[in-house]
Design a protein around this motif. Structure first.
Motif, PDB file in Angstrom:
ATOM      1  N   ARG A  66       0.739  -1.138  -0.001  1.00 50.20           N
ATOM      2  CA  ARG A  66       0.078   0.040  -0.113  1.00 50.20           C
ATOM      3  C   ARG A  66       0.706   1.089  -0.102  1.00 50.20           C
ATOM      4  NH1 ARG A  66      -4.665  -1.468  -2.003  1.00 50.20           N
ATOM      5  NH2 ARG A  66      -5.816  -3.079  -0.942  1.00 50.20           N
ATOM      6  N   LYS A  67       2.010   1.275   0.736  1.00 51.98           N
ATOM      7  CA  LYS A  67       2.938   2.468   0.805  1.00 51.98           C
ATOM      8  C   LYS A  67       3.428   2.628  -0.699  1.00 51.98           C
ATOM      9  CE  LYS A  67       5.756   3.163   4.295  1.00 51.98           C
ATOM     10  NZ  LYS A  67       6.834   3.396   5.059  1.00 51.98           N
ATOM     11  N   ALA A  68       3.969   1.482  -1.144  1.00 48.52           N
ATOM     12  CA  ALA A  68       4.248   1.813  -2.644  1.00 48.52           C
ATOM     13  C   ALA A  68       3.440   2.307  -3.405  1.00 48.52           C
ATOM     14  CB  ALA A  68       4.990   0.288  -3.145  1.00 48.52           C
ATOM     15  N   ILE A  69       2.298   1.973  -3.688  1.00 51.03           N
ATOM     16  CA  ILE A  69       1.156   2.254  -4.529  1.00 51.03           C
ATOM     17  C   ILE A  69       1.026   3.703  -3.987  1.00 51.03           C
ATOM     18  CG2 ILE A  69      -1.203   2.078  -4.977  1.00 51.03           C
ATOM     19  CD1 ILE A  69      -1.154  -0.855  -4.623  1.00 51.03           C
ATOM     20  N   LEU A  70       0.956   4.443  -3.024  1.00 53.90           N
ATOM     21  CA  LEU A  70       0.337   5.483  -2.676  1.00 53.90           C
ATOM     22  C   LEU A  70       1.584   6.503  -3.006  1.00 53.90           C
ATOM     23  CD1 LEU A  70      -1.504   7.464  -1.453  1.00 53.90           C
ATOM     24  CD2 LEU A  70      -0.626   6.860   0.867  1.00 53.90           C
ATOM     25  N   LEU A  71       2.800   5.908  -2.666  1.00 54.32           N
ATOM     26  CA  LEU A  71       3.881   6.741  -3.134  1.00 54.32           C
ATOM     27  C   LEU A  71       3.975   7.074  -4.691  1.00 54.32           C
ATOM     28  CD1 LEU A  71       7.011   5.314  -1.305  1.00 54.32           C
ATOM     29  CD2 LEU A  71       6.500   7.664  -1.523  1.00 54.32           C
ATOM     30  N   ALA A  72       3.506   6.013  -5.591  1.00 52.58           N
ATOM     31  CA  ALA A  72       3.480   6.401  -6.857  1.00 52.58           C
ATOM     32  C   ALA A  72       2.423   7.104  -7.304  1.00 52.58           C
ATOM     33  CB  ALA A  72       3.550   4.845  -7.585  1.00 52.58           C
ATOM     34  N   LYS A  73       1.288   6.976  -6.546  1.00 55.28           N
ATOM     35  CA  LYS A  73      -0.026   7.989  -6.943  1.00 55.28           C
ATOM     36  C   LYS A  73       0.889   9.451  -6.600  1.00 55.28           C
ATOM     37  CE  LYS A  73      -4.597   9.085  -6.021  1.00 55.28           C
ATOM     38  NZ  LYS A  73      -4.349  10.675  -6.208  1.00 55.28           N
ATOM     39  N   VAL A  74       0.942   9.718  -5.499  1.00 54.48           N
ATOM     40  CA  VAL A  74       1.455  11.139  -5.080  1.00 54.48           C
ATOM     41  C   VAL A  74       2.466  11.689  -6.048  1.00 54.48           C
ATOM     42  CG1 VAL A  74       2.394  12.421  -3.247  1.00 54.48           C
ATOM     43  CG2 VAL A  74       0.716  10.751  -2.519  1.00 54.48           C
ATOM     44  N   GLN A  75       3.287  10.831  -6.387  1.00 58.26           N
ATOM     45  CA  GLN A  75       4.514  10.814  -7.268  1.00 58.26           C
ATOM     46  C   GLN A  75       3.923  11.421  -8.682  1.00 58.26           C
ATOM     47  OE1 GLN A  75       8.009   8.679  -6.800  1.00 58.26           O
ATOM     48  NE2 GLN A  75       8.262   8.784  -9.300  1.00 58.26           N
ATOM     49  N   ASP A  76       2.872  10.717  -9.105  1.00 58.33           N
ATOM     50  CA  ASP A  76       2.294  11.043 -10.382  1.00 58.33           C
ATOM     51  C   ASP A  76       1.699  12.396 -10.333  1.00 58.33           C
ATOM     52  OD1 ASP A  76       2.759   8.533 -11.274  1.00 58.33           O
ATOM     53  OD2 ASP A  76       0.682   7.953 -11.131  1.00 58.33           O
ATOM     54  N   GLU A  77       1.185  12.795  -9.342  1.00 55.73           N
ATOM     55  CA  GLU A  77       0.236  14.076  -9.084  1.00 55.73           C
ATOM     56  C   GLU A  77       1.453  15.248  -9.003  1.00 55.73           C
ATOM     57  OE1 GLU A  77      -2.640  13.536  -9.099  1.00 55.73           O
ATOM     58  OE2 GLU A  77      -3.224  11.980  -7.807  1.00 55.73           O
ATOM     59  N   ALA A  78       2.623  15.015  -8.822  1.00 57.67           N
ATOM     60  CA  ALA A  78       3.696  16.076  -8.786  1.00 57.67           C
ATOM     61  C   ALA A  78       3.922  16.091 -10.447  1.00 57.67           C
ATOM     62  CB  ALA A  78       4.992  15.362  -8.057  1.00 57.67           C
ATOM     63  N   GLY A  79       4.192  14.968 -11.130  1.00 53.19           N
ATOM     64  CA  GLY A  79       4.278  14.979 -12.532  1.00 53.19           C
ATOM     65  C   GLY A  79       3.276  15.748 -13.258  1.00 53.19           C
ATOM     66  N   HIS A  80       1.993  15.481 -12.870  1.00 49.72           N
ATOM     67  CA  HIS A  80       0.880  16.218 -13.570  1.00 49.72           C
ATOM     68  C   HIS A  80       0.913  17.432 -13.429  1.00 49.72           C
ATOM     69  CE1 HIS A  80      -1.908  12.331 -12.842  1.00 49.72           C
ATOM     70  NE2 HIS A  80      -0.608  12.208 -13.711  1.00 49.72           N
ATOM     71  N   GLY A  81       1.436  18.135 -12.144  1.00 50.89           N
ATOM     72  CA  GLY A  81       1.690  19.492 -12.112  1.00 50.89           C
ATOM     73  C   GLY A  81       2.632  20.138 -12.850  1.00 50.89           C
ATOM     74  N   LEU A  82       3.587  19.479 -13.139  1.00 52.13           N
ATOM     75  CA  LEU A  82       4.750  19.624 -13.927  1.00 52.13           C
ATOM     76  C   LEU A  82       4.484  19.780 -15.480  1.00 52.13           C
ATOM     77  CD1 LEU A  82       8.119  19.946 -14.213  1.00 52.13           C
ATOM     78  CD2 LEU A  82       8.080  17.481 -14.724  1.00 52.13           C
ATOM     79  N   TYR A  83       3.857  18.579 -15.851  1.00 47.40           N
ATOM     80  CA  TYR A  83       3.185  18.897 -17.162  1.00 47.40           C
ATOM     81  C   TYR A  83       2.345  20.161 -17.501  1.00 47.40           C
ATOM     82  CZ  TYR A  83       3.611  13.648 -16.834  1.00 47.40           C
ATOM     83  OH  TYR A  83       3.943  12.551 -16.650  1.00 47.40           O
ATOM     84  N   LEU A  84       1.407  20.432 -16.492  1.00 46.66           N
ATOM     85  CA  LEU A  84       0.417  21.458 -16.606  1.00 46.66           C
ATOM     86  C   LEU A  84       1.023  22.712 -16.440  1.00 46.66           C
ATOM     87  CD1 LEU A  84      -2.493  19.646 -14.942  1.00 46.66           C
ATOM     88  CD2 LEU A  84      -2.461  20.603 -17.374  1.00 46.66           C
TER      89      LEU A  84
END
Ligand code: 3HC
Length: 314
Positions: A66-84
């Motif tokens: 669960r920690k690995a999944i959540l880490l990946a998700k939160v990291q994705d959000e940072a990437g989404h902010g970067l693209y935008l």
């Protein structure tokens, strides 16, 4: 309007009429550019602030998986902010300016992130409902008229699908657990359902931006259309989970071929949007601290870039 400008306006209108893309170097009306900066910036701010509610649960996840999944998700959000932010910068506004407008309150981020995450079930509910709402809102944006924004949406939507599925799977696991876990899930859904409906914005007849944004092909659907689509998508998923939504008016309407549902508390929505939600101050203070703590990295990167340029030029 000079002949040239009317020809330019004509070219712009024709591009939209053909459902083609407006690219950063194309002529565009100033209002179109301003609306894009406003919406894309707020979208980017939402992604970055949206890291906070679940970020606090990374160290308290119940298993390594669960920690690995959540880490990946939160990291994705940072990437989404970067693209935008990158898409927004093509419109002539810098990331530093956008960050300053967020921190000073001159630009917004999604209301949903001003609600607290009080239990671990919230991690699943955010994935299922908040990212599910985001998918409903963002898939049409893959066809938005501004090229960089639409292209950013393609990858973001693919990753949002992972976010929604992992949230639903987390909740399904809890629903197959103990009575206490089932109660935790239902309590979480009760807290997040109405704020999730508010994510789509005010009712169409109280939306000052929708009509023009639709005319410019920035938005492809109205707030109420997407809200309805989200409700109709969520009801069967809730049934599969075994949870209910806190809305006594929620029922299938055969005539409409859609679900009727109650009215969100728009006074609460306006309070949250104005900055008086449960977590607004905490979210902005956290973002400000992170920005200040990161100043040395930005200074070092700028110094390194300047030295590299000097060396290359030498
Ligand atoms: N939270 C905060 N402000 C909101 C809001 C919300 N949920 N919904 C509307 N508003 C604001 C608007 O920004 C506008 O204020 P402004 O003119 O000062 O910017 C005002 O309320 C009136 O709303 P409108 O409907 O007229 O505004 P828009 O036409 O911009 O529509 C929107 C609002 C539907 C959110 C639209 O901007 C949009 O589709 N944005 C792109 C998607 C987005 O930003 N989603 C946010 C969530 S991202 C996310 O969830 C990340 C995921 O990984 C979890």
């Amino acid at each position: 309007m000079t002949a040239t400008e009317s020809e330019l306006q004509g070219g712009f209108d024709q591009t939209l009429a053909h459902n083609d893309r407006i690219e950063p170097r194309d002529w565009m009306p100033e209002g179109y550019r301003k609306t894009l900066v406003r919406q894309i910036a707020q979208h980017a701010h939402s992604e970055i602030i949206g890291m906070q509610p679940e970020g606090g649960w990374i160290t308290r996840a119940p298993s390594l998986r669960r920690k690995a999944i959540l880490l990946a998700k939160v990291q994705d959000e940072a990437g989404h902010g970067l693209y935008l932010y990158s898409a927004c910068e093509t419109l002539g506004v810098s990331r530093a300016e956008l960050t300053e407008m967020l921190l000073s309150g001159r630009q917004k981020y999604s209301s949903i992130f001003n609600y607290p995450t009080l239990s671990y079930a919230d991690v699943g509910t955010i994935g299922w409902l908040v990212d599910g709402a985001a998918i409903c809102n963002q898939v049409p944006l893959c066809r938005t008229s501004f090229g960089p924004y639409g292209r950013a949406m393609i990858r973001i939507c693919k990753e949002e699908s992972f976010h929604q599925r992992q949230g639903f799977e987390l909740l399904m696991t809890m629903m197959r657990g103990t009575d206490a876990q089932r109660a935790m899930v239902q309590e979480s859904v009760d807290r997040f359902w109405w704020p999730a409906l508010m994510m789509f914005g005010p009712p169409d007849d109280e939306s000052p931006n929708t009509a023009q944004s639709m005319a410019w092909g920035i938005k492809r659907n109205t707030n109420d259309e997407l809200r309805q689509r989200f409700v109709d998508m969520s009801v069967p998923q809730a049934e599969a989970l075994g949870v209910t939504f806190p809305d006594p008016e929620l029922r299938w309407n055969d005539e409409r071929g859609a679900h009727d549902f109650g009215t969100p508390d728009w006074d609460e929505f306006m309070q949250v949007v104005k900055g008086d939600g449960p977590c607004n101050r905490q979210r902005i203070a956290h973002r400000r601290r992170a920005h200040e703590d990161g100043a040395w990295v930005r200074e070092a990167a700028t110094a390194f870039a300047a030295r590299s340029t000097t060396e290359v030029g030498a």
